[in-house]
Design a protein around this motif. Structure first.
Motif, short mmCIF file in Angstrom:
data_model
loop_
_atom_site.label_atom_id
_atom_site.label_comp_id
_atom_site.label_asym_id
_atom_site.label_seq_id
_atom_site.Cartn_x
_atom_site.Cartn_y
_atom_site.Cartn_z
N PRO A 94 0.82 -1.22 0.00
CA PRO A 94 0.00 0.00 0.00
C PRO A 94 0.85 1.28 0.00
O PRO A 94 0.48 2.28 -0.62
CB PRO A 94 -0.82 -0.10 1.28
N VAL A 95 1.99 1.22 0.66
CA VAL A 95 2.90 2.38 0.66
C VAL A 95 3.40 2.61 -0.76
O VAL A 95 3.47 3.75 -1.24
CB VAL A 95 4.08 2.14 1.63
N MET A 96 3.73 1.52 -1.44
CA MET A 96 4.20 1.64 -2.83
C MET A 96 3.10 2.20 -3.73
O MET A 96 3.38 3.04 -4.58
CB MET A 96 4.65 0.25 -3.31
N ASP A 97 1.86 1.75 -3.51
CA ASP A 97 0.73 2.28 -4.30
C ASP A 97 0.56 3.79 -4.06
O ASP A 97 0.38 4.56 -5.02
CB ASP A 97 -0.57 1.56 -3.94
N ASP A 98 0.62 4.19 -2.81
CA ASP A 98 0.51 5.63 -2.49
C ASP A 98 1.64 6.42 -3.12
O ASP A 98 1.44 7.53 -3.62
CB ASP A 98 0.50 5.83 -0.97
N PHE A 99 2.82 5.84 -3.09
CA PHE A 99 3.98 6.50 -3.68
C PHE A 99 3.79 6.66 -5.19
O PHE A 99 4.11 7.72 -5.77
CB PHE A 99 5.25 5.69 -3.39
N ASP A 100 3.25 5.62 -5.86
CA ASP A 100 3.00 5.70 -7.30
C ASP A 100 1.99 6.81 -7.61
O ASP A 100 2.17 7.59 -8.55
CB ASP A 100 2.47 4.37 -7.84
N ARG A 101 0.92 6.89 -6.80
CA ARG A 101 -0.07 7.95 -7.00
C ARG A 101 0.54 9.34 -6.74
O ARG A 101 0.26 10.30 -7.46
CB ARG A 101 -1.29 7.72 -6.11
N LEU B 266 14.04 9.83 -7.21
CA LEU B 266 15.17 9.07 -6.66
C LEU B 266 14.74 8.19 -5.49
O LEU B 266 15.11 7.02 -5.40
CB LEU B 266 16.29 10.02 -6.22
N ILE B 267 13.95 8.77 -4.61
CA ILE B 267 13.45 7.99 -3.45
C ILE B 267 12.55 6.86 -3.93
O ILE B 267 12.64 5.72 -3.45
CB ILE B 267 12.71 8.91 -2.45
N HIS B 268 11.69 7.15 -4.91
CA HIS B 268 10.79 6.14 -5.45
C HIS B 268 11.57 4.98 -6.08
O HIS B 268 11.26 3.81 -5.83
CB HIS B 268 9.86 6.80 -6.49
N GLU B 269 12.57 5.30 -6.85
CA GLU B 269 13.39 4.26 -7.49
C GLU B 269 14.17 3.45 -6.46
O GLU B 269 14.34 2.24 -6.60
CB GLU B 269 14.36 4.87 -8.51
N LYS B 270 14.63 4.12 -5.43
CA LYS B 270 15.37 3.41 -4.37
C LYS B 270 14.45 2.43 -3.64
O LYS B 270 14.83 1.29 -3.37
CB LYS B 270 15.98 4.41 -3.38
N LEU B 271 13.22 2.86 -3.35
CA LEU B 271 12.25 1.97 -2.70
C LEU B 271 11.93 0.78 -3.60
O LEU B 271 11.93 -0.37 -3.15
CB LEU B 271 10.97 2.74 -2.35
N LYS B 272 11.71 1.05 -4.89
CA LYS B 272 11.40 -0.01 -5.84
C LYS B 272 12.56 -1.01 -5.93
O LYS B 272 12.34 -2.23 -5.89
CB LYS B 272 11.15 0.56 -7.23
#
Length: 183
Positions: free
Chosen positions: A86-93, A112-118
């Motif tokens: 769900p955190v990843m979904d929120d981040f995508d939105r 950058l933060i999004h790619e690092k999490l992914k």
């Protein structure tokens, strides 16, 4: 008399020992010795067989527990990864909304933060289930939330929209993609 009794007793003991040895030698014929040897060889063969079976059983146990341990390690992160989805979904939105802003520095930082999490989630074995609009609906790989009238004839029975991404851990799907299909 004491000395005489002692000598007589010793003489009798010596005679008994000789007669006992002769009796033992005479009582065991050579055929029985072979059967004793054969019996010992059979017992040895049985013990070797028991040992080999026990050793094979132990090896199978080691392999089975090693496999179970590997399976456990593969899916040990499952609960944590499912909690992160769900955190990843929120981040995508959030990425979609931030990309609409004109602040390039903010956009780059969040990307950058999004790619690092992914990449961290991917390194733990998480993969996205690849499904998109226009694919044929398969209940084994997607969950249909609703059906709507197909916008065109070629979308009947196919996926019209993907509402929520699906993810798998190794070969196991831990969250099915939620889709809308055309009717």
């Amino acid at each position: 008399m004491n000395q005489e009794n002692t000598d007589n007793i010793e003489k009798e003991i010596n005679e008994n020992e000789v007669s006992t040895e002769q009796t033992l030698e005479n009582s065991i014929p050579p055929a029985e010795e072979l059967t004793n040897e054969e019996r010992l060889e059979e017992e040895l063969a049985k013990e070797k067989d028991k040992f080999l079976r026990l050793f094979a059983e132990f090896e199978n146990f080691k392999r089975r527990t090693a496999k179970e341990r590997m399976d456990l390690f593969k899916t040990a992160n499952q609960e944590v990864l499912q909690a992160m989805l769900p955190v990843m979904d929120d981040f995508d939105r959030a990425m979609i909304q931030i990309s609409k802003t004109e602040d390039e520095t903010l956009l780059k930082g969040v990307e950058l933060i999004h790619e690092k999490l992914k990449s961290t989630l991917v390194s733990k074995g998480l993969e996205q289930v690849e499904i998109k609009a226009g694919d044929v609906f398969n209940a084994d790989f997607a969950e249909a939330i609703t059906q709507i009238p197909a916008p065109s004839d070629d979308l009947k029975g196919k996926i019209v929209d993907v509402i929520e991404k699906g993810y798998k851990l190794g070969d196991k799907i831990i969250r099915f993609p939620k889709v809308i299909i055309g009717q």
